[in-house]
Design an enzyme around this catalytic site. Structure first.
Site, PDB file in Angstrom:
ATOM      1  N   TRP A 155       0.816  -1.037   0.025  1.00 27.66           N
ATOM      2  CA  TRP A 155       0.227   0.330   0.066  1.00 27.66           C
ATOM      3  C   TRP A 155       0.991   0.859  -0.109  1.00 27.66           C
ATOM      4  O   TRP A 155       2.101   1.431   0.718  1.00 27.66           O
ATOM      5  CB  TRP A 155      -1.471   0.166   1.752  1.00 27.66           C
ATOM      6  CG  TRP A 155      -1.622   1.339   1.181  1.00 27.66           C
ATOM      7  CD1 TRP A 155      -2.692   1.387   0.189  1.00 27.66           C
ATOM      8  CD2 TRP A 155      -1.540   2.938   2.059  1.00 27.66           C
ATOM      9  NE1 TRP A 155      -2.908   2.918   0.379  1.00 27.66           N
ATOM     10  CE2 TRP A 155      -2.377   3.208   1.879  1.00 27.66           C
ATOM     11  CE3 TRP A 155      -0.025   2.865   3.040  1.00 27.66           C
ATOM     12  CZ2 TRP A 155      -2.806   4.827   2.245  1.00 27.66           C
ATOM     13  CZ3 TRP A 155      -0.057   4.392   3.733  1.00 27.66           C
ATOM     14  CH2 TRP A 155      -1.094   4.995   3.210  1.00 27.66           C
ATOM     15  N   GLU A 181      -2.979  -2.991  -2.646  1.00 23.04           N
ATOM     16  CA  GLU A 181      -4.377  -2.378  -2.013  1.00 23.04           C
ATOM     17  C   GLU A 181      -4.693  -0.812  -1.725  1.00 23.04           C
ATOM     18  O   GLU A 181      -3.560   0.065  -2.104  1.00 23.04           O
ATOM     19  CB  GLU A 181      -3.948  -2.240  -0.491  1.00 23.04           C
ATOM     20  CG  GLU A 181      -4.778  -1.823   0.108  1.00 23.04           C
ATOM     21  CD  GLU A 181      -4.519  -1.422   1.656  1.00 23.04           C
ATOM     22  OE1 GLU A 181      -3.320  -1.734   1.881  1.00 23.04           O
ATOM     23  OE2 GLU A 181      -5.469  -0.559   2.923  1.00 23.04           O
ATOM     24  N   LYS A 187      -7.124   2.154  -2.923  1.00 23.10           N
ATOM     25  CA  LYS A 187      -7.611   3.269  -1.654  1.00 23.10           C
ATOM     26  C   LYS A 187      -8.340   4.527  -2.268  1.00 23.10           C
ATOM     27  O   LYS A 187      -7.815   4.527  -4.314  1.00 23.10           O
ATOM     28  CB  LYS A 187      -6.768   3.938  -1.183  1.00 23.10           C
ATOM     29  CG  LYS A 187      -7.202   4.744   0.103  1.00 23.10           C
ATOM     30  CD  LYS A 187      -6.003   4.995   1.139  1.00 23.10           C
ATOM     31  CE  LYS A 187      -6.504   6.279   2.379  1.00 23.10           C
ATOM     32  NZ  LYS A 187      -5.797   5.933   3.409  1.00 23.10           N
ATOM     33  N   ASP A 206      -9.651  -2.924   1.305  1.00 14.78           N
ATOM     34  CA  ASP A 206      -9.844  -2.218   2.825  1.00 14.78           C
ATOM     35  C   ASP A 206     -11.520  -1.982   2.902  1.00 14.78           C
ATOM     36  O   ASP A 206     -11.904  -1.305   2.163  1.00 14.78           O
ATOM     37  CB  ASP A 206      -8.836  -1.357   3.409  1.00 14.78           C
ATOM     38  CG  ASP A 206      -8.670  -0.530   4.456  1.00 14.78           C
ATOM     39  OD1 ASP A 206      -9.924  -0.745   4.998  1.00 14.78           O
ATOM     40  OD2 ASP A 206      -7.885  -1.293   4.704  1.00 14.78           O
ATOM     41  N   HIS A 208     -11.799   1.761   2.809  1.00 14.03           N
ATOM     42  CA  HIS A 208     -11.210   2.019   1.775  1.00 14.03           C
ATOM     43  C   HIS A 208     -12.326   3.152  -0.011  1.00 14.03           C
ATOM     44  O   HIS A 208     -11.590   2.945  -0.872  1.00 14.03           O
ATOM     45  CB  HIS A 208      -9.957   1.920   0.745  1.00 14.03           C
ATOM     46  CG  HIS A 208      -8.984   2.088   1.365  1.00 14.03           C
ATOM     47  ND1 HIS A 208      -7.348   1.251   1.147  1.00 14.03           N
ATOM     48  CD2 HIS A 208      -8.610   2.100   2.763  1.00 14.03           C
ATOM     49  CE1 HIS A 208      -6.654   1.976   2.441  1.00 14.03           C
ATOM     50  NE2 HIS A 208      -7.746   2.245   3.291  1.00 14.03           N
ATOM     51  N   HIS A 236      -8.857  -6.039   4.277  1.00 11.56           N
ATOM     52  CA  HIS A 236      -8.424  -5.337   5.377  1.00 11.56           C
ATOM     53  C   HIS A 236     -10.152  -4.848   6.174  1.00 11.56           C
ATOM     54  O   HIS A 236     -10.795  -4.206   5.693  1.00 11.56           O
ATOM     55  CB  HIS A 236      -7.784  -4.492   5.321  1.00 11.56           C
ATOM     56  CG  HIS A 236      -6.387  -4.742   4.884  1.00 11.56           C
ATOM     57  ND1 HIS A 236      -5.499  -3.444   4.745  1.00 11.56           N
ATOM     58  CD2 HIS A 236      -5.279  -5.325   5.512  1.00 11.56           C
ATOM     59  CE1 HIS A 236      -4.176  -3.806   4.701  1.00 11.56           C
ATOM     60  NE2 HIS A 236      -3.996  -5.573   5.224  1.00 11.56           N
ATOM     61  N   ASP A 285     -11.459   7.102   6.064  1.00 12.23           N
ATOM     62  CA  ASP A 285     -10.821   6.189   6.027  1.00 12.23           C
ATOM     63  C   ASP A 285     -10.470   5.566   7.951  1.00 12.23           C
ATOM     64  O   ASP A 285      -9.239   6.225   7.462  1.00 12.23           O
ATOM     65  CB  ASP A 285      -9.690   5.805   5.475  1.00 12.23           C
ATOM     66  CG  ASP A 285      -8.879   4.786   5.296  1.00 12.23           C
ATOM     67  OD1 ASP A 285      -9.503   3.430   5.940  1.00 12.23           O
ATOM     68  OD2 ASP A 285      -7.846   4.640   5.243  1.00 12.23           O
ATOM     69  N   ASP A 333     -10.957   3.996  10.805  1.00 10.67           N
ATOM     70  CA  ASP A 333      -9.755   2.639  10.933  1.00 10.67           C
ATOM     71  C   ASP A 333     -10.945   2.723  12.781  1.00 10.67           C
ATOM     72  O   ASP A 333      -9.431   2.703  13.279  1.00 10.67           O
ATOM     73  CB  ASP A 333      -8.135   3.471  10.755  1.00 10.67           C
ATOM     74  CG  ASP A 333      -7.712   2.804   9.969  1.00 10.67           C
ATOM     75  OD1 ASP A 333      -7.748   1.692   9.024  1.00 10.67           O
ATOM     76  OD2 ASP A 333      -7.917   3.273   8.873  1.00 10.67           O
ATOM     77  N   ASP A 387      -7.577  -4.373  10.029  1.00 12.93           N
ATOM     78  CA  ASP A 387      -7.126  -3.342   9.891  1.00 12.93           C
ATOM     79  C   ASP A 387      -7.763  -2.238  10.267  1.00 12.93           C
ATOM     80  O   ASP A 387      -8.378  -1.165   9.777  1.00 12.93           O
ATOM     81  CB  ASP A 387      -5.955  -2.801   8.327  1.00 12.93           C
ATOM     82  CG  ASP A 387      -5.381  -1.841   8.203  1.00 12.93           C
ATOM     83  OD1 ASP A 387      -5.237  -1.125   8.873  1.00 12.93           O
ATOM     84  OD2 ASP A 387      -5.464  -0.778   6.905  1.00 12.93           O
TER      85      ASP A 387
END
Ligand code: RNT
Ligand code: ZN
Length: 497
Positions: A191, A232, A234, A265, A268, A292, A300, A302, A332
């Site tokens: 990433w 990855e 995004k 993810d 993302h 993820h 994003d 997390d 993640d």
């Protein structure tokens, strides 16, 4: 919080649940056995807010951010491993660890990222070996002076690109060394943060550079038994709001063309998109996917994964599509606002809960019923068209009987299913024959009408469709009945000649 359930209460509750699930053809022991084989990849970076050991007090860059300052963040590999041990002890099953390159142990002497070697991860490998964890890996293409411009593998500066290319090549070798030593392939996931806050004139050139960098990184073949490469994508990040070089389209194309894994993810994409819906499309063209699993709140962000509708849907897709062997499930998130060990445990257990819920679905039956529902809609549409046809006809009584019979069969097969009643299930064979006979006579009758009066042709065609749809609906019910017989007796029987 009240008193926890006693062992006996748990046991009794499970016995009851097991019986009820058996009633809809779901074997809870089988579901639990399947769950035991699900290995999540826990991300080391939840333990110290993505700080790592290279420059722990440096700033986190690349547009990712851990918010909160809960005390107790791990300050060394030993502390991180002991926190991880504690987390794993509270997560049922056997799980992997996902490492980032900045977690290298270089014995106090600085080692540049492009000079990292497997020996810098010997401490991790020993620990993984003795605790039975598989390992996954990530080059760290952020939090570094060479990434200060916001660009790495797609930088216009050849020296910057070269540095990160070398780091990624080193990372693949480290990944392969893990895979070789542990006998389970390491997923090495790339990433990069590359992107712009403002709109660029040239969106193509950085993507061309990224493609070339990736081609160089992946040029050396590595045995897929040791290392699996993932890329990855995004949609946007902080500081890359208007343009992300490694977009979804970019990496999806790259993964298909170069036979790498695609990493999806859950934070993302646009907040209204879910990666659950992407799996069945992506996996038509790429062999394997890395997930993820995260929880984006408005961006994003997390957050720690909860048992949200989205988490449930992701795992439903994995299970319903029988994708557990093609989807690598990684976590993640980096939440520093709650106890970091708890964050790992809560996130991982919620993914496992979602997986178990998915494993407990009577999937085949649900699929048949969904199709049956579609038929109802198809019939309604044709009736509507009939009403707008130039001239109407009397519906053949046989068609009414077919409808009633098909409906009755739908109820019967569900009864058989809930009670696992083989006798009732078998009775559907006769009913199905009856529907077939009725269909033949209805078709003959409708054809006769069409022959005598062509203005009635429209209606005849729609009603022929209705007859065929009802016949298919009846077939679905015998499919369910066949499954009931199989669940109850372990023998395959054909009900539908
Ligand atoms: C960033 C990506 C990436 C990172 C980790 C730390 O948006 O999700 O996977 O979270 O590499
Ligand atoms: Zn990610």
């Amino acid at each position: 919080m009240g008193t926890p359930p006693t062992g006996k209460q748990l046991h009794d509750a499970y016995a009851l649940a097991k019986e009820r699930y058996a009633g809809v053809g779901v074997d809870t022991e089988q579901a639990l056995a399947a769950l035991r084989n699900v290995s999540l990849s826990l991300h080391c970076w939840q333990g110290d807010d993505v700080a790592g050991f290279e420059n722990p007090d440096g700033e986190l860059s690349g547009g990712i951010a851990a918010t909160g300052n809960y005390p107790g963040k791990a300050r060394s590999a030993a502390e991180l491993r002991s926190d991880l041990d504690r987390a794993y002890s509270m997560i049922p099953g056997s799980h992997r660890l996902n490492l980032h390159a900045i977690y290298a142990e270089t014995g106090g002497k600085p080692v540049e990222r492009n000079a990292l070697r497997p020996e810098h991860f010997a401490g991790w490998l020993d620990w993984a070996k003795s605790n039975g964890h598989g390992l996954d890996f990530n080059p760290t293409c952020f939090s570094h002076p060479m990434a200060d411009s916001g660009f790495t593998l797609a930088s216009y500066d050849p020296a910057v690109r070269q540095f990160w290319i070398e780091h990624c090549i080193a990372s693949r070798e480290i990944g392969a060394s893990f895979g070789r030593a542990l006998g389970t392939p390491c997923v090495t996931n790339i990433w990069i943060p590359d992107g712009l806050k403002d709109t660029p004139i040239d969106r193509a050139a950085p993507r061309q550079l990224l493609k070339e960098s990736l081609d160089t990184i992946l040029a050396a073949p590595i045995d897929r038994a040791h290392n699996l490469d993932a890329v990855e994508c995004k949609l946007f990040g902080l500081g890359s709001e208007s343009y992300v070089v490694g977009s979804h389209e970019f990496y999806m194309g790259y993964a298909i063309k170069n036979n790498t894994l695609l990493c999806l993810d859950s934070g993302h994409f646009h907040p209204t998109e879910t990666i659950a819906d992407k799996l069945s499309s992506v996996l038509m063209y790429v062999d394997e996917v890395l997930l993820h699993v995260s929880r984006g709140v408005r961006w994003d962000s997390d957050h720690v994964v909860t048992l949200s509708d989205e988490t449930a849907m992701i795992l439903q897709e994995v299970v319903r599509g029988q994708l557990l062997n093609r989807v690598h499930i990684g976590l993640d998130f980096f939440d520093a606002s709650i106890n970091r060990v708890a964050a790992w445990v809560i996130g991982a257990r919620n993914v496992l809960r979602a997986t178990l819920m998915a494993l407990l679905e009577p999937i085949d039956e649900l699929r048949e019923l969904e199709r049956a529902g579609d038929y109802a809609k198809g019939i309604a549409k044709r009736v509507d068209r009939c009403l707008r046809a130039p001239s109407l006809i009397e519906t053949p009584p046989g068609l009414h009987r077919m409808g009633a019979l098909a409906q009755e069969m739908l109820h019967t097969c569900q009864d058989a299913f809930v009670r696992l009643d083989v006798g009732v299930a078998r009775s559907l064979a006769r009913e199905d024959e009856r529907v077939d006979e009725l269909e033949d006579s209805v078709v003959a009758e409708l054809m006769a009408v069409a022959r005598t009066d062509p203005t009635k042709l429209d209606c005849v065609i729609y009603l022929l469709d209705v007859a065929r749809t009802l016949e298919r609906l009846a077939d679905r019910t015998t499919n369910i009945a066949e499954r009931v017989i199989f669940i109850a007796t372990n023998v395959t029987e054909q009900l539908n000649s």
